[in-house]
Design a protein around this motif. Structure first.
Motif, short mmCIF file in Angstrom:
data_model
loop_
_atom_site.label_atom_id
_atom_site.label_comp_id
_atom_site.label_asym_id
_atom_site.label_seq_id
_atom_site.Cartn_x
_atom_site.Cartn_y
_atom_site.Cartn_z
N ASN A 174 -65.56 34.81 -21.42
CA ASN A 174 -65.49 36.22 -21.03
C ASN A 174 -64.07 36.70 -20.74
O ASN A 174 -63.89 37.69 -20.04
CB ASN A 174 -66.40 36.45 -19.81
CG ASN A 174 -67.84 36.19 -20.16
OD1 ASN A 174 -68.30 36.54 -21.24
ND2 ASN A 174 -68.56 35.55 -19.27
N LEU A 226 -67.18 48.97 -20.16
CA LEU A 226 -68.32 48.76 -19.28
C LEU A 226 -68.65 50.00 -18.46
O LEU A 226 -69.83 50.33 -18.28
CB LEU A 226 -68.06 47.56 -18.36
CG LEU A 226 -69.18 47.16 -17.42
CD1 LEU A 226 -70.47 46.87 -18.18
CD2 LEU A 226 -68.77 45.96 -16.59
N MET A 266 -71.78 45.22 -27.28
CA MET A 266 -71.83 45.16 -25.83
C MET A 266 -71.68 43.71 -25.40
O MET A 266 -71.69 42.80 -26.20
CB MET A 266 -73.17 45.68 -25.31
CG MET A 266 -73.43 47.11 -25.64
SD MET A 266 -72.30 48.16 -24.74
CE MET A 266 -72.45 49.65 -25.70
N LEU A 267 -71.59 43.50 -24.13
CA LEU A 267 -71.59 42.15 -23.60
C LEU A 267 -72.86 41.45 -24.04
O LEU A 267 -73.91 42.07 -24.20
CB LEU A 267 -71.50 42.17 -22.07
CG LEU A 267 -70.21 42.77 -21.52
CD1 LEU A 267 -70.29 42.90 -20.02
CD2 LEU A 267 -69.01 41.93 -21.91
N SER A 280 -76.85 42.04 -22.97
CA SER A 280 -77.75 43.14 -23.32
C SER A 280 -78.78 42.71 -24.35
O SER A 280 -79.95 42.97 -24.19
CB SER A 280 -76.95 44.34 -23.83
OG SER A 280 -76.25 43.99 -24.99
N GLN A 291 -76.20 40.86 -14.46
CA GLN A 291 -75.70 39.80 -15.33
C GLN A 291 -74.29 40.11 -15.80
O GLN A 291 -73.43 39.23 -15.86
CB GLN A 291 -76.63 39.57 -16.52
CG GLN A 291 -76.20 38.43 -17.42
CD GLN A 291 -76.16 37.09 -16.73
OE1 GLN A 291 -77.04 36.77 -15.94
NE2 GLN A 291 -75.14 36.30 -17.00
N TRP A 292 -74.02 41.38 -16.14
CA TRP A 292 -72.67 41.76 -16.55
C TRP A 292 -71.68 41.48 -15.41
O TRP A 292 -70.60 40.94 -15.64
CB TRP A 292 -72.60 43.23 -16.93
CG TRP A 292 -73.25 43.54 -18.25
CD1 TRP A 292 -73.46 42.70 -19.30
CD2 TRP A 292 -73.76 44.81 -18.65
NE1 TRP A 292 -74.07 43.37 -20.33
CE2 TRP A 292 -74.27 44.66 -19.95
CE3 TRP A 292 -73.84 46.05 -18.04
CZ2 TRP A 292 -74.83 45.71 -20.65
CZ3 TRP A 292 -74.41 47.09 -18.74
CH2 TRP A 292 -74.91 46.92 -20.03
N GLU A 308 -70.97 37.84 -15.14
CA GLU A 308 -70.07 37.36 -16.18
C GLU A 308 -68.61 37.70 -15.86
O GLU A 308 -67.71 36.89 -16.08
CB GLU A 308 -70.48 37.92 -17.54
CG GLU A 308 -71.79 37.32 -18.04
CD GLU A 308 -72.24 37.88 -19.38
OE1 GLU A 308 -71.47 38.61 -20.03
OE2 GLU A 308 -73.38 37.57 -19.77
#
Length: 157
Positions: free
Chosen positions: A38, A64, A93-94, A97, A133-134, A137
């Protein structure tokens, strides 16, 4: 022979402030030492004339903060894994998703079978799980940097 993103310290700034140029070079060198899923990798850094630069992987997508704003403008109480995937599918996206949606990582529907369980704010569980979760990370990446002795002073979405 690849497309990259460049961060540049213009010659005008670098020549006016050697301390700023030194800090920029240290930032590039420190970032280049980091290897984490990340954290955007640094490919090269250097100087051209009096300008300093570093080249990093170009990450296509949406910031984001824009993703969260986009999600918050929707009726999140009715988000399902599939509708979340559709909402996010128009851009990169990350990874969570699509992972959360693909794994059906959402609360079970209520007894009517037509709505997701929602919080008092009206947002569904899938919304909170994905956003959490984002954030996890991002925190893992920052933790990795901290373990390497690097403190990020300007975290942006």
């Amino acid at each position: 022979n690849r497309t990259v993103a460049l961060k540049v310290l213009p010659a005008m700034i670098a020549s006016a402030s050697p301390a700023v140029a030194l800090r920029f070079r240290r930032e590039a060198s420190a970032a280049a030492r980091l290897h984490h899923t990340n954290i955007v990798p640094i490919y090269d850094f250097g100087q051209s004339a009096d300008a300093y630069y570093y080249a990093m992987e170009l990450v296509e997508g949406v910031a984001l903060d824009a993703v969260i704003k986009r999600l918050s403008g929707r009726d999140a109480a009715h988000l399902t894994p599939n509708s979340l995937r559709e909402l996010l599918s128009c851009s990169t996206m990350l990874s969570i998703s699509s992972t959360a949606a693909a794994n059906n990582d959402a609360p079970n529907p209520d007894s009517s079978g037509s709505r997701m369980l929602s919080s008092s704010s009206g947002k569904s569980g899938i919304y909170f799980r994905v956003v959490a979760q984002w954030i996890a990370e991002v925190a893992e990446a920052l933790h990795h940097a901290h373990e390497q002795g690097i403190i990020h002073r300007d975290v942006k979405p």
